[in-house]
Write a protein that holds these residues in place. Structure first.
Motif, PDB file in Angstrom:
ATOM      1  N   GLY A   1       7.146  14.548  -7.514  1.00 56.07           N
ATOM      2  CA  GLY A   1       8.390  15.285  -7.708  1.00 56.07           C
ATOM      3  C   GLY A   1       9.575  14.524  -7.151  1.00 56.07           C
TER       4      GLY A   1
ATOM      5  N   VAL B   1       3.544  15.072 -10.351  1.00 52.40           N
ATOM      6  CA  VAL B   1       4.007  16.182 -11.182  1.00 52.40           C
ATOM      7  C   VAL B   1       2.905  16.659 -12.130  1.00 52.40           C
TER       8      VAL B   1
ATOM      9  N   TYR C   1       1.479  19.846 -11.082  1.00 49.27           N
ATOM     10  CA  TYR C   1       2.365  20.979 -10.813  1.00 49.27           C
ATOM     11  C   TYR C   1       2.064  22.131 -11.775  1.00 49.27           C
TER      12      TYR C   1
ATOM     13  N   LEU D   1       7.199  23.285 -11.980  1.00 48.45           N
ATOM     14  CA  LEU D   1       8.001  22.431 -12.862  1.00 48.45           C
ATOM     15  C   LEU D   1       9.395  23.029 -13.064  1.00 48.45           C
TER      16      LEU D   1
END
Lengths: 296, 465
Positions: B114, B150, B153, B158
């Motif tokens: 992230g 990510v 996630y 997100l």
């Protein structure tokens, strides 16, 4: 430079970059090892002239293997460059990052420029990695066969020859990368771009070649195709650079080689491929600047 | 994270030299046609700095297409977009540098964390100080997971990261497409606080949603879109502040209307006991009303001008009835909130309406006075009708303008389905409607069925808005 740094950052962090490089080096290793094995063990290899055998041995030893590695990169490297460029440009559509960047004020021209710069950097990465990998493999093979590395061969002229070959190989990779960025933009998909560009790479040259023998019209356009001219330039690398290639053609008087490696022929190949490169770059800009990004 | 903390993290009040209330986004006649389908039809919107603007509509209404045109992602067929007072060409990046966006379906670079994603965007977009990345990660509650890739996630994470990205350059204008999608209740609450704090900082926040409840809670202004056309637009409090009223579906409505006109208020002060007793006796009403203990009945000698009773005696007052009228097979009874307006939406003094009448017809959102008032009136009227052997099979709060249009839009969107009532009921359930304030009906499904049957007619009224 900022965009180039961003793309290089992505290249470094993408797993596919390293996987492709590994596969490419593996192919090089296979090629060098297979040739070395053939030279050392095959009865056929013993029948060829001593000079030719010496050349074959040199091609599998460091540093004589470098031109063949470059030739390999120019010939098969576009496959890897296509996959890398497609991932770099095409996946941004699927991930929504392309439209996110544009929606937050990144210019469309800047975006395309960054993609092309990234693809170019990716080609450089493949080239450098491939060269380094090839050199390491040839050093290992040299050592494994009990030969000594011929460091005396690392002369300035040899290095210039390598530099020329590397430049040609890079140019070829960049050309196919630009084609891929263009197609990925049009198709908005890395998979589609990969498939189309690999088909172009594999079929364009051979298809035009085979059709040229049957149809005069195709024969006329053949010199303007990508594959034809890439083969010309790959021949230059194999012949050991522009000057040596020209000398070789004069000495051997071979019409085909003359056509492939004469100064005019090489220049013509560069011009034709340069025009193709410009077309792909312009198309990339044009496609993206008019592209609607809301419907991905 | 509280609003104060948010304000601290968000830093100085923005506005970038512009006075609060300046037009941040304006669309003029914005239209987009795909083939023969007009996805967006002459949409005129005006979003000002310091306000949260809700763009409401069911799926496929044209919200995202409009947002994409504002963000320069797709080209309008006609009309124009202005950002911060200047015309924004569709593919021009210049003005969009002042815009932070959260797009639907944004997945980021999955092979990066992230934090690295934000670093990468910061580098690509430029002019983002390095510390800002950690600030926005903290702001959206992702600091602890910032180093995770990510790829792992959840959808909600997100969305949080998308929000962080939208805030990365501290933009003057925020355009958020369905920001609450995928967030858990706590996340939705944080998002609401954040939106409000951002607006207080002088930013213009434009968000789309298909959740009326969210828009009501967050937004100062709202526009409702249906099939590319804006049906209603205005301040949320204005759209919500129709006079509180209830609808009665009853056997023999003519007779019922006559009885109510005659009897409402005649037996002032006795409504509580009457209602409790009679609804219990009749056995036809729902239990909700029977439980309501009223201090006074509906007062007045006619259907208009009734006075509240019980305000001075310490008993809970019963609202006065303003009018009784017929609308088709239903009877609409408007009443007044006994001078006890609760806190209203957007700071306006007028009483507001809870989304489903569950609380606050008269007393404002979350104010039980509204529920008591509604129950008092409903109970009283039900008792009157029962006394004349008239069966009120449904009494429910009348929807305000905003609800009215929105439910109609929803109903029309589902009219092709066999059980359109389910759509309305699902919508109600999605908003956490914990009872519609004492509906004396055979059930929610029946009510929804009735509403959907009249949706087409109601739509005409909505379009006149």
């Amino acid at each position: 430079m900022r965009w180039l740094a961003v793309e290089v950052f992505k290249l470094r962090r993408m797993r596919v970059t390293w996987v492709l490089l590994l596969i490419m080096v593996a192919f090089e290793a296979l090629m060098i090892a297979a040739m070395a094995y053939w030279v050392e063990t095959s009865p056929d290899a013993r029948k060829i002239a001593a000079e030719e055998r010496e050349q074959a041995v040199a091609a599998t030893s460091f540093p004589g293997s470098i031109p063949s590695t470059l030739s390999f990169i120019a010939s098969l490297g576009p496959l890897f460059a296509i996959i890398l460029a497609a991932r770099l440009a095409g996946d941004e559509y699927a991930w929504g990052t392309a439209k996110q960047l544009v929606s937050m004020g990144m210019g469309r021209q800047a975006y395309v420029a960054s993609k092309l710069a990234g693809a170019t950097a990716g080609c450089l990465f493949l080239l450098a990695g491939g060269l380094l990998g090839g050199a390491v493999v040839s050093l290992i093979v040299t050592a494994a066969l009990g030969r000594a590395a011929d460091l005396d061969a690392l002369t300035l002229s040899f290095l210039a020859q390598v530099a020329q070959g590397a430049g040609i190989a890079w140019f070829v990779l960049v050309l196919y990368s630009a084609l891929t960025v263009c197609v990925a933009g049009a198709a908005r998909s890395s998979a589609t771009a990969t498939a189309i560009c690999i088909l172009v790479f594999l079929l364009e040259g051979s298809l035009v070649g085979s059709l040229a023998t049957r149809f005069a019209a195709v024969a006329k356009i053949a010199p303007y195709t990508i594959g034809y001219n890439v083969n010309r330039l790959a021949a230059v690398i194999e012949r050991g650079g522009f000057s040596q290639a020209a000398e070789a053609t004069q000495a051997q008087g071979q019409a085909a080689v003359t056509s492939a490696a004469s100064a005019a022929g090489v220049a013509g190949a560069f011009v034709v491929l340069g025009v193709w490169l410009a077309v792909f770059v312009l198309c990339s800009f044009r496609i993206f600047s008019r592209q609607e990004l809301g419907t991905d | 994270m509280g609003v104060q903390q948010l304000a601290r993290v968000l830093g100085r009040p923005r506005g970038r030299g512009r006075a609060a209330g300046a037009v941040a986004i304006r669309t003029v006649g914005l239209t987009r046609v795909f083939g023969s389908h007009k996805a967006v039809d002459s949409v005129n919107l005006e979003v000002r700095t310091g306000e949260v603007f809700g763009f409401l509509g069911p799926n496929g209404a044209g919200k995202t297409t409009t947002i994409n045109m504002i963000l320069g992602l797709i080209r309008p067929t006609a009309g124009r977009v202005e950002i911060l007072g200047q015309k924004a060409e569709w593919a021009s990046p210049a003005l969009r540098r002042h815009v932070g966006s959260l797009l639907d379906g944004m997945r980021f670079y999955p092979y990066l964390s992230g934090r690295d994603n934000l670093r990468l965007f910061a580098a690509a977009l430029g002019s983002v100080p390095p510390r800002r990345i950690d600030e926005v990660l903290e702001l959206v509650g992702l600091a602890a997971r910032a180093t995770d890739r990510v790829r792992g996630y959840s959808h909600g994470m997100l969305r949080r990261l998308g929000l962080a990205l939208a805030l990365l350059r501290d933009p003057a204008v925020l355009v958020l497409d369905e920001p609450a999608n995928g967030l858990d209740p706590a996340g939705i609450k944080e998002m609401r606080d954040l939106m409000k704090a951002l607006a207080e900082q002088g930013k213009a926040v434009f968000l789309s949603s298909h959740l009326l409840h969210e828009v009501e809670l967050i937004c100062d202004k709202v526009a409702i879109l249906r099939r590319g056309v804006v049906l209603a637009q205005g301040r949320v409090d204005e759209l919500l502040c129709a006079a509180p009223a209830l609808e009665i579906a009853v056997d023999r409505p003519d007779e019922a209307e006559r009885i109510l006109l005659l009897e409402v208020g005649v037996q002032a002060g006795t409504a509580a006991s009457d209602a409790a007793t009679r609804s219990g006796e009749s056995g036809k009403s729902s239990s909700g009303l029977g439980e309501s203990r009223l201090g006074a009945g509906v007062d007045g000698t006619s259907a208009r001008g009734a006075e509240c009773v019980g305000e001075t005696s310490g008993e809970r007052p019963t609202p006065r009835v303003r009018s009784v009228r017929r609308e088709g097979e239903r009877i609409i009874v408007e009443y007044e909130p006994c001078n006890r307006p609760g806190p209203s939406l957007g700071g306006a003094a007028a009483p507001s309406v809870g989304l489903h009448g569950q609380a606050g017809r008269s007393g404002g959102r979350g104010d039980p006075e509204g529920l008591f008032a509604y129950r008092a009136v409903a109970s009283h009227l039900n008792a009157k009708l029962a006394a004349h052997n008239l069966f009120a099979y449904e009494i429910r709060p009348r929807r305000a303008v905003l609800e009215d249009v929105f439910f109609d839009v929803l109903a029309e969107g589902h009219e092709g389905e066999n059980d359109s009532a389910r759509a309305v009921d699902d919508e109600a359930g999605a908003h956490g409607s914990s009872g519609r304030g004492g509906t004396v009906s055979e059930g929610e499904r029946a009510a929804g069925r009735t509403r959907c049957a009249t949706a087409r007619n109601d739509m005409k009224r909505g379009e006149r808005l």
